[in-house]
Design a protein around this motif. Structure first.
Motif, mmCIF file in Angstrom:
data_model
loop_
_atom_site.group_PDB
_atom_site.id
_atom_site.type_symbol
_atom_site.label_atom_id
_atom_site.label_comp_id
_atom_site.label_asym_id
_atom_site.label_seq_id
_atom_site.Cartn_x
_atom_site.Cartn_y
_atom_site.Cartn_z
ATOM 1 N N THR A 154 -4.740 28.968 -75.280
ATOM 2 C CA THR A 154 -5.414 30.146 -74.723
ATOM 3 C C THR A 154 -6.616 29.747 -73.873
ATOM 4 O O THR A 154 -7.380 28.855 -74.246
ATOM 5 C CB THR A 154 -5.888 31.082 -75.847
ATOM 6 N N ASP A 169 3.381 32.012 -72.499
ATOM 7 C CA ASP A 169 4.420 32.230 -73.496
ATOM 8 C C ASP A 169 5.682 31.506 -73.026
ATOM 9 O O ASP A 169 6.355 31.963 -72.092
ATOM 10 C CB ASP A 169 4.689 33.731 -73.649
ATOM 11 N N ARG A 172 8.988 33.545 -72.943
ATOM 12 C CA ARG A 172 9.098 34.519 -71.849
ATOM 13 C C ARG A 172 8.891 33.879 -70.476
ATOM 14 O O ARG A 172 9.003 34.551 -69.466
ATOM 15 C CB ARG A 172 8.093 35.655 -72.066
ATOM 16 N N TYR A 211 -2.821 36.729 -79.430
ATOM 17 C CA TYR A 211 -1.544 37.036 -78.797
ATOM 18 C C TYR A 211 -0.447 37.145 -79.843
ATOM 19 O O TYR A 211 -0.318 36.275 -80.722
ATOM 20 C CB TYR A 211 -1.184 35.942 -77.795
ATOM 21 N N ASP A 212 0.348 38.221 -79.756
ATOM 22 C CA ASP A 212 1.463 38.433 -80.666
ATOM 23 C C ASP A 212 2.744 37.984 -79.970
ATOM 24 O O ASP A 212 3.247 38.678 -79.075
ATOM 25 C CB ASP A 212 1.563 39.916 -81.037
ATOM 26 N N PRO A 213 3.323 36.826 -80.340
ATOM 27 C CA PRO A 213 4.501 36.318 -79.641
ATOM 28 C C PRO A 213 5.761 37.142 -79.887
ATOM 29 O O PRO A 213 6.699 37.090 -79.098
ATOM 30 C CB PRO A 213 4.656 34.896 -80.197
ATOM 31 N N ARG A 214 5.789 37.914 -80.963
ATOM 32 C CA ARG A 214 6.966 38.751 -81.228
ATOM 33 C C ARG A 214 7.002 39.940 -80.287
ATOM 34 O O ARG A 214 8.070 40.328 -79.798
ATOM 35 C CB ARG A 214 6.958 39.224 -82.683
ATOM 36 N N GLY A 216 4.925 40.138 -77.503
ATOM 37 C CA GLY A 216 4.586 39.720 -76.153
ATOM 38 C C GLY A 216 3.361 40.395 -75.595
ATOM 39 O O GLY A 216 3.269 40.621 -74.380
ATOM 40 N N THR A 223 -4.236 35.007 -83.332
ATOM 41 C CA THR A 223 -2.955 34.551 -82.808
ATOM 42 C C THR A 223 -2.209 33.779 -83.886
ATOM 43 O O THR A 223 -2.732 32.792 -84.414
ATOM 44 C CB THR A 223 -3.152 33.641 -81.588
ATOM 45 N N PHE A 226 3.015 29.777 -83.461
ATOM 46 C CA PHE A 226 4.321 30.077 -82.904
ATOM 47 C C PHE A 226 5.034 28.777 -82.542
ATOM 48 O O PHE A 226 4.649 28.094 -81.593
ATOM 49 C CB PHE A 226 4.176 30.951 -81.664
ATOM 50 N N TYR A 228 7.784 26.359 -80.954
ATOM 51 C CA TYR A 228 8.727 26.407 -79.831
ATOM 52 C C TYR A 228 8.871 24.999 -79.296
ATOM 53 O O TYR A 228 7.872 24.293 -79.131
ATOM 54 C CB TYR A 228 8.216 27.342 -78.731
ATOM 55 N N SER A 248 4.595 24.665 -78.704
ATOM 56 C CA SER A 248 4.029 25.653 -79.633
ATOM 57 C C SER A 248 2.596 26.007 -79.256
ATOM 58 O O SER A 248 1.930 25.292 -78.515
ATOM 59 C CB SER A 248 4.053 25.100 -81.063
#
Length: 321
Positions: A154, A169, A172, A211-214, A216, A223, A226, A228, A248
């Motif tokens: 961030t 993200d 996305r 930030y909520d990754p689910r 978006g 946060t 997450f 990835y 991630s």
């Protein structure tokens, strides 16, 4: 210039010699060595999967300065122009980004794979997405930048009684921005992807954005971690050497299990699969409190024909603890 690294696959030290003239500003980090020689910038890395050194020499218009290496990113400046590069293990080559010259770069830094800086009125953010094979950038002009910080993926700052937050993200494939009215901010902190601040005349108010990754989108909470990652090559015959590329954010810790008994705590490790099988690789990340999340992916070895340079992030599951 002599460079040496320990190859864990070969279980021995390997080296290379780079003819560069008289080096200066020698900096190393994340398996990368970089230095200046006159108007040239040298970039050197050892690719453990390809078992070879990959070197690049970039010519500048004038003598470079401000060399910084962190999280696999190399950045430097030529006058008021910001330059940056990264080694892409999928493509097997160095990828330099666009050059930016919009005034002197202030508070330039790298945190968790994100390069960021500002020129007093606009904020610049860059991250390399190995899934797309390109740099992904964002520029936001907000007026006078007051407080500025970056951590956990961030980038945040204050300007004209507002707090601005941005994160990339990878699921996305885009930057997601947020702005929140906060009044006069007396203290801004960015930690593990979460933005916190103190405001008010007597510093009696507190604010938080995460930030909520689910969903978006940004919300008024921390946060979450997450997980990835990308894998290259996606499959092949044994012995198969694989790059695991961590993308991630928001994590306080992470660990890998490769499914064949191997494990690693490096951010983006390499691993060799010696036997055939459908191995399930897992990346487990920890967040604030007792949060634990795992993302898993199957790596077929000896079951399918390999495609050179292919990178996939098609996950089997996402387990929330």
């Amino acid at each position: 210039m002599s460079c040496r690294v320990y190859d864990s696959f070969k279980r021995k030290w390997v080296g290379t010699e780079v003819d560069s003239g008289t080096p200066s500003s020698l900096v190393g980090g994340s398996g990368i060595v970089s230095w200046f020689s006159g108007r040239y910038v040298h970039l050197v890395v050892y690719d453990c999967v390809r078992a070879k050194w990959v070197a690049e020499r970039l010519s500048m218009d004038e003598a470079p300065s401000g060399l910084l290496v962190r999280d696999g990113i190399v950045t430097w400046q030529v006058g008021a122009t910001v330059h940056y590069a990264v080694y892409d293990p999928v493509a097997g080559k160095w990828k330099d980004g666009d050059r930016f010259s919009e005034g002197p770069a202030r508070e330039l830094g790298i945190a968790d794979g994100v390069l960021s800086w500002h020129n007093g009125r606009a904020v610049f953010m860059r991250i390399y997405d190995p899934m797309l094979g390109e740099w992904r950038g964002q520029k936001i002009t907000t007026g006078e930048v007051e407080q500025f910080g970056s951590d956990g993926g961030t980038v945040a700052w204050t300007a004209f009684l507002k707090v601005y937050s941005n994160i990339y993200d990878p699921a996305r494939e885009k930057w997601v921005s947020d702005e929140e009215s906060a009044g006069v901010v007396s203290g801004l902190m960015v930690s593990n992807g979460t933005v916190c601040w103190i405001s008010g005349v007597n510093s009696e108010d507190e604010g938080i954005r995460g930030y909520d990754p689910r969903e978006g989108r940004w919300r008024s909470h921390a946060t979450p971690a997450f997980p990835y990652f990308a894998v290259s090559p996606r499959y092949g015959d044994a012995p198969l050497k694989v790059h695991f590329i961590d993308m991630s954010f928001g994590a306080t810790g992470a660990g890998w299990e490769f499914g064949d008994g191997g494990a690693s705590f490096r951010r983006s490790p390499g691993h060799v699969y010696l036997d055939e099988g459908a191995w399930i690789a897992r990346l487990t990340v920890t967040g604030l409190g007792d949060q634990v999340e795992t993302r898993a992916m199957t790596v077929p070895v000896g079951l399918l024909e390999p495609e050179v340079g292919e990178v996939i992030a098609d996950f089997e599951s996402l387990e929330f603890g």
